[in-house]
Design a protein around this motif. Structure first.
Motif, PDB file in Angstrom:
ATOM      1  N   GLN A 211       0.834  -1.192   0.000  1.00  0.00           N
ATOM      2  CA  GLN A 211       0.000   0.000   0.000  1.00  0.00           C
ATOM      3  C   GLN A 211       0.870   1.244   0.000  1.00  0.00           C
ATOM      4  N   ILE A 216      -3.210   2.902  -3.617  1.00  0.00           N
ATOM      5  CA  ILE A 216      -4.535   3.006  -3.000  1.00  0.00           C
ATOM      6  C   ILE A 216      -5.584   3.208  -4.098  1.00  0.00           C
ATOM      7  N   ASN A 217      -6.662   2.432  -4.034  1.00  0.00           N
ATOM      8  CA  ASN A 217      -7.731   2.462  -5.038  1.00  0.00           C
ATOM      9  C   ASN A 217      -7.221   2.120  -6.436  1.00  0.00           C
ATOM     10  N   ASN A 220     -10.403   0.247  -9.456  1.00  0.00           N
ATOM     11  CA  ASN A 220     -11.497   1.207  -9.369  1.00  0.00           C
ATOM     12  C   ASN A 220     -12.363   1.086 -10.611  1.00  0.00           C
ATOM     13  N   LYS A 240      -6.991  -1.451   0.975  1.00  0.00           N
ATOM     14  CA  LYS A 240      -7.126  -0.142   0.334  1.00  0.00           C
ATOM     15  C   LYS A 240      -6.692  -0.156  -1.125  1.00  0.00           C
ATOM     16  N   ILE A 242      -8.288  -1.697  -3.298  1.00  0.00           N
ATOM     17  CA  ILE A 242      -9.551  -1.790  -4.033  1.00  0.00           C
ATOM     18  C   ILE A 242     -10.512  -0.717  -3.562  1.00  0.00           C
ATOM     19  N   ASN A 243     -11.092   0.016  -4.500  1.00  0.00           N
ATOM     20  CA  ASN A 243     -12.188   0.910  -4.182  1.00  0.00           C
ATOM     21  C   ASN A 243     -13.429   0.040  -3.971  1.00  0.00           C
ATOM     22  N   GLU A 244     -13.853  -0.085  -2.731  1.00  0.00           N
ATOM     23  CA  GLU A 244     -14.876  -1.076  -2.392  1.00  0.00           C
ATOM     24  C   GLU A 244     -16.242  -0.735  -2.973  1.00  0.00           C
ATOM     25  N   SER A 245     -16.581   0.528  -3.061  1.00  0.00           N
ATOM     26  CA  SER A 245     -17.860   0.907  -3.667  1.00  0.00           C
ATOM     27  C   SER A 245     -17.881   0.568  -5.148  1.00  0.00           C
ATOM     28  N   ASP A 246     -16.780   0.877  -5.836  1.00  0.00           N
ATOM     29  CA  ASP A 246     -16.695   0.564  -7.261  1.00  0.00           C
ATOM     30  C   ASP A 246     -16.743  -0.945  -7.491  1.00  0.00           C
ATOM     31  N   GLN A 265     -10.739  -2.407   3.518  1.00  0.00           N
ATOM     32  CA  GLN A 265     -10.145  -1.094   3.797  1.00  0.00           C
ATOM     33  C   GLN A 265     -10.074  -0.797   5.286  1.00  0.00           C
TER      34      GLN A 265
END
Length: 318
Positions: A211, A216-217, A220, A240, A242-246, A265
Motif C-alpha cells: 500500500q 490506493i484504489n 477502481n 485499500k 480496491i475501491n470497495e464501492s466501485d 479497507q
C-alpha cells in the motif's frame, strides 16, 4: 531498556514471548486502540523499543516520543509507521519481508479454488440434505470452472506473487504479471506485460503490491472497465488497493464475476461495508498469514530483528 509490544494478541494466545525477556524490561499488551493517540503515547512514552503489528505510529505520535530508538513491525507491510518521521527522529524501523510468503500464496489459491470449485457451498448443502433428498447422483448449485489454460495476472511480482505463479503453473495456467519496474524472470513461462495488457487478458487477477499513495484504489471503476466481465479478482495484499464501492457496483452489475479477498479497507470490517451485500463476494478475516507455523516464524524473526539491532548489526531495516 524498556520494550513495549503494543498488540500481540494474535501471537500471545498460543505462542511464547519468553525469548524476548532477556533483551530488556518487557511489557506485553494484547491490544491497543488503534485510533486512540493518548493510549498509544501512554504505553510507549518511556519505551526505547516498540514492537507493533497493526497499531499505527504516525508522525504526531513519533514526534512526541523522546526515548524511542527502534520500531519493530511484525509484518511485511510498513504503512502503519510514518517512515519519514521515524528517520527524521533517528528511529530505526524494521519489518519482516518474507515470513508468510508460502502461507499467503497457499491462501491465495484457497480463495481461487473456493470460487472455482465451490467446495464450501456444496459441503454445506450436502449436510443440509439437498443431495440425499435429490433424484440424481450429482448436483451443483453454482458454476464450476477448470483453471487449466486460464490466464492468471499478478499485479506485483515479489516473493508471494512468485510463489503464486509457481502454483498457477502447476495448474497449467498461463501466467502474466505487471511490476512497477522490470523484473528478472528465471523461467520461460511467466511473462511481464503492461498494466493495461494484464487487465485486458487476465481471467484471474491477483493483487500482490504494498500500500502506497500510488496503489490506493488501484482497482477502481476505470481499471475494472478494462477487465473481462468474467474476471475473478483476488486480494491477499491490502484492502485499500480496491475501491470497495466501485467493486461492489461491478459485482452487482456483472462487470466482475467474483471477488475473493482476505483484506478490506477498514479492519475489522465495518457493518456497512458495501462488499458484504455484493454478489459473488468472498471475504475472510485477514487470516492468510495466520497458520501456526507462519506465526511462529513471525515471532522468531521479530525477536531476531531486535537482537540484531541491539548487537549493532540491524537487519531488515526499512
Amino acid at each position: 531498556m524498556k520494550i513495549v509490544l503494543l498488540d500481540g494478541y494474535e501471537l500471545n494466545q498460543d505462542l511464547d514471548w519468553s525469548a524476548l525477556e532477556p533483551l530488556g524490561n518487557v511489557t506485553l499488551y494484547d491490544r491497543t486502540t488503534v485510533d486512540n493517540h493518548s493510549e498509544i503515547l501512554e504505553k510507549i512514552s518511556d519505551a526505547e523499543i516498540v514492537i507493533t503489528h497493526k497499531t499505527p505510529l504516525n508522525a504526531d505520535i513519533l514526534n512526541q516520543t523522546t526515548h524511542l530508538k527502534y520500531i519493530g513491525i511484525m509484518g511485511t507491510g510498513y504503512d502503519i509507521v510514518d517512515i519519514d518521521t521515524a528517520h527524521q527522529n533517528n528511529i530505526i524501523v524494521t519489518n519482516i519481508p518474507t515470513y508468510a510468503s508460502d502461507a499467503v500464496a497457499q491462501f491465495t489459491f484457497s480463495l481461487l479454488l473456493e470460487v472455482t470449485g465451490q467446495v464450501g457451498l456444496h459441503n454445506q448443502l450436502v449436510h443440509k440434505g439437498k443431495w440425499s433428498d435429490g433424484p440424481d447422483f450429482t448436483f451443483w448449485e453454482k458454476p464450476l470452472f477448470e483453471l487449466k489454460d486460464k490466464t492468471l495476472g499478478l499485479i506485483g511480482y515479489g516473493h508471494i506473487a512468485q510463489r503464486v505463479a509457481e502454483i498457477a503453473h502447476a495448474f497449467s495456467m498461463t501466467v502474466i504479471f505487471y511490476n512497477h519496474r522490470p523484473k528478472q524472470v528465471d523461467n520461460d513461462w511467466a511473462k511481464q506485460v503492461s498494466f493495461d495488457e494484464l487487465l485486458k487478458h487476465s481471467d484471474v487477477i491477483s493483487l500482490h503490491v504494498i500500500q502506497t499513495p500510488e496503489t490506493i484504489n488501484l482497482i477502481n471503476q476505470k481499471t475494472i472497465s478494462k477487465m473481462k466481465n468474467s474476471v475473478i479478482v483476488l486480494n491477499t495484499a491490502r484492502g485499500k488497493l480496491i475501491n470497495e464501492s466501485d467493486m461492489a457496483n461491478a459485482l452487482n452489475h456483472n462487470q466482475v464475476y467474483a471477488l475473493a479477498t482476505d483484506v478490506v479497507q477498514t479492519e475489522p470490517i465495518d457493518h456497512n461495508n458495501p462488499l458484504l451485500k455484493a454478489n459473488n463476494c468472498y471475504i475472510t478475516p485477514h487470516i492468510a498469514w495466520a497458520p501456526l507455523e507462519t506465526r511462529k516464524r513471525l515471532l522468531d524473526i521479530t525477536i531476531e530483528n531486535l537482537r540484531s539491532y541491539l548487537e549493532n548489526k540491524p537487519v531488515n531495516v526499512i
